[in-house]
Design a protein around this motif. Structure first.
Motif: not given
Length: 65
Positions: A27-52
């Motif tokens: 159970e959690t109580v949280f307050c949204p903040a006016a900030l964000s992260d940036i996540l970048e997903f880049v495919p890598q040659p030879g990686m098995e699908p679904g693996k990161y």
């Protein structure tokens, strides 16, 4: 692909029980903040699908080693 997940401040957290998959029901109580992260997903040659590979960059916050 770029994602901008919203930040939040946890005000309270109660662990209810441990599940059979090793995670916990919470159970959690949280307050949204006016900030964000940036996540970048880049495919890598030879990686098995679904693996990161995770790499972190940017500024370290207080308390991080």
């Amino acid at each position: 692909m770029l994602c901008f997940p919203n930040a939040k401040i946890n005000l309270g957290l109660n662990i209810i029980s441990k599940r059979t998959d090793g995670f916990h029901n919470i159970e959690t109580v949280f307050c949204p903040a006016a900030l964000s992260d940036i996540l970048e997903f880049v495919p890598q040659p030879g990686m098995e699908p679904g693996k990161y590979i995770f790499n972190a960059s940017g500024y370290r916050s207080m308390g991080q080693r």
